[in-house]
Design a protein around this motif. Structure first.
Motif, PDB file in Angstrom:
ATOM      1  N   MET A   1      30.010  15.729  71.266  1.00 37.69           N
ATOM      2  CA  MET A   1      31.380  15.966  71.715  1.00 37.69           C
ATOM      3  C   MET A   1      32.102  16.867  70.705  1.00 37.69           C
ATOM      4  SD  MET A   1      34.370  13.171  72.645  1.00 37.69           S
ATOM      5  CE  MET A   1      33.466  12.503  74.062  1.00 37.69           C
ATOM      6  N   LYS A   2      32.720  17.918  71.192  1.00 38.43           N
ATOM      7  CA  LYS A   2      33.399  18.849  70.296  1.00 38.43           C
ATOM      8  C   LYS A   2      34.683  18.241  69.746  1.00 38.43           C
ATOM      9  CE  LYS A   2      31.587  23.161  72.180  1.00 38.43           C
ATOM     10  NZ  LYS A   2      31.907  24.486  72.767  1.00 38.43           N
ATOM     11  N   LYS A   3      35.002  18.637  68.501  1.00 41.12           N
ATOM     12  CA  LYS A   3      36.204  18.146  67.847  1.00 41.12           C
ATOM     13  C   LYS A   3      37.372  19.081  68.128  1.00 41.12           C
ATOM     14  CE  LYS A   3      33.928  15.790  63.985  1.00 41.12           C
ATOM     15  NZ  LYS A   3      33.818  15.738  62.502  1.00 41.12           N
ATOM     16  N   MET A   4      38.519  18.495  68.466  1.00 33.25           N
ATOM     17  CA  MET A   4      39.747  19.249  68.714  1.00 33.25           C
ATOM     18  C   MET A   4      40.822  18.768  67.748  1.00 33.25           C
ATOM     19  SD  MET A   4      42.241  19.161  72.092  1.00 33.25           S
ATOM     20  CE  MET A   4      41.099  20.011  73.176  1.00 33.25           C
ATOM     21  N   LEU A   5      41.465  19.710  67.072  1.00 35.52           N
ATOM     22  CA  LEU A   5      42.580  19.380  66.190  1.00 35.52           C
ATOM     23  C   LEU A   5      43.847  20.009  66.753  1.00 35.52           C
ATOM     24  CD1 LEU A   5      43.757  18.208  63.573  1.00 35.52           C
ATOM     25  CD2 LEU A   5      43.135  20.342  62.425  1.00 35.52           C
ATOM     26  N   ILE A   6      44.814  19.171  67.089  1.00 35.14           N
ATOM     27  CA  ILE A   6      46.087  19.639  67.631  1.00 35.14           C
ATOM     28  C   ILE A   6      47.107  19.671  66.508  1.00 35.14           C
ATOM     29  CG2 ILE A   6      47.895  19.230  69.332  1.00 35.14           C
ATOM     30  CD1 ILE A   6      45.838  17.565  70.919  1.00 35.14           C
ATOM     31  N   ILE A   7      47.600  20.861  66.194  1.00 35.73           N
ATOM     32  CA  ILE A   7      48.611  21.023  65.163  1.00 35.73           C
ATOM     33  C   ILE A   7      49.981  20.836  65.817  1.00 35.73           C
ATOM     34  CG2 ILE A   7      49.510  22.523  63.345  1.00 35.73           C
ATOM     35  CD1 ILE A   7      46.605  21.875  62.946  1.00 35.73           C
ATOM     36  N   GLY A   8      50.698  19.787  65.431  1.00 39.92           N
ATOM     37  CA  GLY A   8      51.960  19.460  66.083  1.00 39.92           C
ATOM     38  C   GLY A   8      51.729  18.550  67.271  1.00 39.92           C
ATOM     39  N   ALA A  16      50.852  15.326  75.678  1.00 42.53           N
ATOM     40  CA  ALA A  16      50.228  15.523  76.992  1.00 42.53           C
ATOM     41  C   ALA A  16      48.796  16.015  76.849  1.00 42.53           C
ATOM     42  CB  ALA A  16      51.050  16.514  77.817  1.00 42.53           C
ATOM     43  N   ILE A  17      48.547  16.879  75.870  1.00 41.31           N
ATOM     44  CA  ILE A  17      47.185  17.396  75.646  1.00 41.31           C
ATOM     45  C   ILE A  17      46.265  16.291  75.162  1.00 41.31           C
ATOM     46  CG2 ILE A  17      45.797  18.996  74.273  1.00 41.31           C
ATOM     47  CD1 ILE A  17      48.250  20.868  74.273  1.00 41.31           C
ATOM     48  N   LYS A  22      41.455  13.467  75.743  1.00 42.76           N
ATOM     49  CA  LYS A  22      40.870  12.439  74.893  1.00 42.76           C
ATOM     50  C   LYS A  22      39.516  11.940  75.370  1.00 42.76           C
ATOM     51  CE  LYS A  22      43.640   8.838  77.182  1.00 42.76           C
ATOM     52  NZ  LYS A  22      44.759   7.876  76.993  1.00 42.76           N
ATOM     53  N   HIS A  23      39.191  12.122  76.654  1.00 40.46           N
ATOM     54  CA  HIS A  23      37.893  11.662  77.158  1.00 40.46           C
ATOM     55  C   HIS A  23      36.807  12.742  77.087  1.00 40.46           C
ATOM     56  CE1 HIS A  23      39.862   8.039  78.491  1.00 40.46           C
ATOM     57  NE2 HIS A  23      40.671   8.710  79.286  1.00 40.46           N
ATOM     58  N   ASP A  24      37.207  13.986  76.897  1.00 43.88           N
ATOM     59  CA  ASP A  24      36.250  15.097  76.869  1.00 43.88           C
ATOM     60  C   ASP A  24      36.032  15.667  75.474  1.00 43.88           C
ATOM     61  OD1 ASP A  24      35.842  15.307  79.780  1.00 43.88           O
ATOM     62  OD2 ASP A  24      37.947  15.893  79.807  1.00 43.88           O
ATOM     63  N   PHE A  25      36.938  15.341  74.552  1.00 41.36           N
ATOM     64  CA  PHE A  25      36.853  15.869  73.190  1.00 41.36           C
ATOM     65  C   PHE A  25      37.140  14.756  72.192  1.00 41.36           C
ATOM     66  CE2 PHE A  25      38.236  19.301  75.971  1.00 41.36           C
ATOM     67  CZ  PHE A  25      37.381  20.342  75.628  1.00 41.36           C
ATOM     68  N   ASP A  26      36.663  14.954  70.978  1.00 48.88           N
ATOM     69  CA  ASP A  26      37.000  14.072  69.861  1.00 48.88           C
ATOM     70  C   ASP A  26      38.292  14.623  69.265  1.00 48.88           C
ATOM     71  OD1 ASP A  26      36.962  12.222  67.848  1.00 48.88           O
ATOM     72  OD2 ASP A  26      35.330  13.155  66.711  1.00 48.88           O
ATOM     73  N   VAL A  27      39.425  14.010  69.615  1.00 46.81           N
ATOM     74  CA  VAL A  27      40.738  14.604  69.347  1.00 46.81           C
ATOM     75  C   VAL A  27      41.355  14.064  68.055  1.00 46.81           C
ATOM     76  CG1 VAL A  27      43.067  14.976  70.243  1.00 46.81           C
ATOM     77  CG2 VAL A  27      41.127  14.887  71.826  1.00 46.81           C
ATOM     78  N   TYR A  28      41.837  15.002  67.242  1.00 45.21           N
ATOM     79  CA  TYR A  28      42.592  14.710  66.032  1.00 45.21           C
ATOM     80  C   TYR A  28      43.940  15.422  66.143  1.00 45.21           C
ATOM     81  CZ  TYR A  28      38.071  13.300  64.076  1.00 45.21           C
ATOM     82  OH  TYR A  28      36.870  12.694  63.846  1.00 45.21           O
ATOM     83  N   GLY A  29      44.908  15.011  65.339  1.00 49.85           N
ATOM     84  CA  GLY A  29      46.206  15.663  65.426  1.00 49.85           C
ATOM     85  C   GLY A  29      46.996  15.579  64.140  1.00 49.85           C
ATOM     86  N   THR A  30      47.953  16.492  63.997  1.00 43.00           N
ATOM     87  CA  THR A  30      48.871  16.446  62.860  1.00 43.00           C
ATOM     88  C   THR A  30      50.289  16.189  63.371  1.00 43.00           C
ATOM     89  OG1 THR A  30      49.538  18.794  62.814  1.00 43.00           O
ATOM     90  CG2 THR A  30      47.451  18.204  61.728  1.00 43.00           C
ATOM     91  N   TYR A  31      51.113  15.674  62.490  1.00 44.56           N
ATOM     92  CA  TYR A  31      52.516  15.425  62.825  1.00 44.56           C
ATOM     93  C   TYR A  31      53.354  15.695  61.582  1.00 44.56           C
ATOM     94  CZ  TYR A  31      52.000  11.040  60.244  1.00 44.56           C
ATOM     95  OH  TYR A  31      51.768  10.110  59.257  1.00 44.56           O
TER      96      TYR A  31
END
Length: 220
Positions: A1-8, A16-17, A22-31
């Motif tokens: 599974m590809k990793k996704m990093l959402i900035i903001g 919403a993203i 979340k079911h198709d990618f390994d999601v990370y995020g910053t705040y």
């Protein structure tokens, strides 16, 4: 599974993203100040003026996909995205950058398409043009530009402002001579997921199929 990093990732669009992907990618995020809906080990606090922290997050997570939903002071955002692009320059990562339809706010004579050269009058539109160009110069076709109209959602600031104005019996400005396009946060997230999964490149103008005056949209 590809990793996704959402900035903001804690804002309207970022949230919403996360929900859509979340079911198709390994999601990370910053705040910046408000934490995201992600698990504690998948979110990081990050300010616009923290380049060392940015590098540490990238090298720790090693994402395949970056999505930038940042907000903040224009000059700081421009410098942040320049540093981000330089950090990604020698990787294979793709960056999806949310720009705006305001890159054309200097010419309201027609509807604009992706191949049109942006002409902005506002500071916001000109800032976004600079950021688009910076990312494309450094990353080439690995910088994908997503230009969006006004984004609405159940908890969006625009919707909250209208509710507050109605409850406070305040005037709501409406323009009968301004034709515009609008989009829900959930629709935007679905469109982005399709672009990412299909590995599409270039500049994309996202929106709904409906065009109407600003006045009629508010009445509806």
């Amino acid at each position: 599974m590809k990793k996704m990093l959402i900035i903001g990732a804690s804002g309207l669009v970022g949230t919403a993203i996360i929900d859509e992907c979340k079911h198709d990618f390994d999601v990370y995020g910053t705040y910046h100040s408000i934490r995201t809906v992600l698990a504690s080990n998948k979110q990081f606090q990050l300010g616009l003026q923290q380049p060392d922290q940015l590098k540490e997050i990238i090298r720790s997570v090693q994402p395949d996909i970056f999505v930038s939903c940042l907000r903040g002071e224009f000059d700081q955002q421009l410098e942040f995205h320049n540093r981000l692009a330089l950090e990604l320059q020698n990787t294979q990562s793709r960056l999806y950058y949310f720009s705006t339809a305001n890159v054309f706010d200097g010419d309201f004579s027609m509807h604009h398409v992706e191949t049109d050269i942006p002409v902005a009058e506002s500071d916001y539109g000109n800032f976004k043009i600079k950021c688009e160009n910076t990312l494309k110069q450094i990353l080439g076709d690995r910088a994908i530009v997503i230009r969006i109209p006004a984004i609405w959602g159940k908890e969006s600031p625009r919707m909250s402002l209208i509710r507050e104005s109605i409850e406070g019996n305040k005037t709501i400005d409406a323009y009968s001579n301004l034709e515009c396009n609008n989009l829900l946060d959930t629709q935007l997230a679905k469109q982005l997921r399709f672009i990412i999964q299909e590995e599409l490149k270039g500049v994309f103008h996202l929106g709904s199929v409906y065009m109407m005056t600003h006045e009629n949209f508010l009445k509806a």
